[in-house]
Design an enzyme around this catalytic site. Structure first.
Site, short mmCIF file in Angstrom:
data_model
loop_
_atom_site.label_atom_id
_atom_site.label_comp_id
_atom_site.label_asym_id
_atom_site.label_seq_id
_atom_site.Cartn_x
_atom_site.Cartn_y
_atom_site.Cartn_z
N LYS A 220 -6.50 -2.80 -3.68
CA LYS A 220 -6.88 -2.51 -5.09
C LYS A 220 -6.32 -3.24 -6.23
O LYS A 220 -5.16 -3.86 -5.68
CB LYS A 220 -6.75 -0.76 -5.17
CG LYS A 220 -7.72 -0.12 -4.53
CD LYS A 220 -7.76 1.51 -4.66
CE LYS A 220 -8.71 2.21 -3.99
NZ LYS A 220 -8.44 3.66 -3.98
N ARG A 260 -7.24 4.27 4.52
CA ARG A 260 -8.62 3.47 4.37
C ARG A 260 -8.59 2.15 3.90
O ARG A 260 -7.85 1.93 2.91
CB ARG A 260 -9.36 4.38 3.38
CG ARG A 260 -10.73 3.84 3.10
CD ARG A 260 -11.40 4.81 2.24
NE ARG A 260 -12.89 4.49 2.08
CZ ARG A 260 -13.27 3.59 1.11
NH1 ARG A 260 -12.40 2.86 0.24
NH2 ARG A 260 -14.61 3.25 1.06
#
Length: 294
Positions: A220, A260
């Protein structure tokens, strides 16, 4: 793998959820696994690298992404879930639509991962209760095309915890069993970099909500500032894998139920190391389950 086996494995160590984006436009690997054969091959690779669960999604939630139609999402997701589950792999479906979740569970998915926490589709929580399926409810404020407009908080930790508690209460009121619910703070979703870092440091507070916690930080944008330290700055998401592995190690040691990730091997090693430091046996708890269900 049954939900009982998933719970047993999670008691041993942090679970590693490997991402399979069946999309043309995901920020990290969009278009690489649109074909069913390519997605299944990717799933097998992730499992060899140490994944415990494969998370299949057919709709990008990158910042600015627009929604795809229900029919398109179904066409992308269900054949991949069916093929992976048919091969004995434990599968999660990443969707905000109850209709997609229903078809994916019928095809063999054992977890529904709803990044909207049940807010995007009023039918989702009733479906989760009816199906009695394990679910991930993420903190969410708006769809991707607008989510950056909603990154305002009095206190990001207090506000996210309060809003997650609201989603938990709504799920329980809809009939979802408490032991089926995993919470996700939604790093990067309606959060700027500083807010994501603050939430990541608050994992003990998030765990006080009483549910297992999934951490999704992989590749991210908030990791960019640490991913290229001492080198030329890069906008390539894969250049953030080392930082992602570091977050996985912190999350695993801090008691997260799962992480994740796009690249599995480093996160899997982090999970095993954290478990060993906590004095747990690692490595054997899933072997029998995998062998017995393929």
């Amino acid at each position: 793998m049954s939900v009982t086996q998933l719970a047993s494995a999670a008691a041993q160590r942090c679970q590693v959820m490997g991402i399979i984006n069946v999309t043309p436009d995901s920020f990290s690997d969009g278009g690489r696994f649109l074909d069913v054969e390519a997605a299944v091959s990717r799933g097998a690779e992730l499992m060899r690298d140490g994944a415990d669960i494969l998370d299949v999604g057919g709709e990008s939630t990158r910042p600015g992404a627009r929604r795809v139609s229900e029919s398109e999402e179904l066409a992308r997701v269900v054949p991949v879930v069916e093929a992976l589950a048919g091969g004995g792999f434990p599968v999660s479906v990443d969707t905000m639509r109850a209709s997609v979740a229903r078809q994916a569970v019928r095809a063999g998915a054992v977890i529904v991962n709803d990044v909207s926490g049940g807010l995007a589709d009023p039918e989702m929580l009733p479906f989760l209760a009816e199906a009695d399926v394990t679910c991930v409810l993420m903190h969410w404020r708006a769809h991707s095309v607008r989510m950056d407009d909603f990154s305002y908080y009095d206190s990001v930790v207090d506000d996210v915890c309060a809003e997650l508690r609201g989603r938990l209460d709504s799920a329980l009121s809809a009939g979802v069993r408490a032991e089926r619910i995993i919470l996700d703070p939604g790093l990067g979703f309606a959060k700027n970099a500083a807010q994501s870092w603050e939430l990541l440091s608050a994992l003990p507070v998030l765990r006080e909500l009483g549910c297992p916690v999934l951490v999704g930080a992989s590749r991210k944008r908030f990791l960019a500032e640490v991913a290229t330290y001492g080198r030329r700055e890069s906008d390539v998401p894969a250049d953030r894998d080392e930082a992602s592995d570091a977050v996985a190690a912190i999350a695993a040691y801090g008691g997260a139920w799962g992480v994740r990730v796009h690249s599995v091997s480093g996160a899997a090693a982090a999970s095993r190391v954290a478990a060993r430091l906590h004095g747990r046996t690692v490595g054997a708890e899933l072997v029998g389950a995998r062998a017995g269900e393929r």
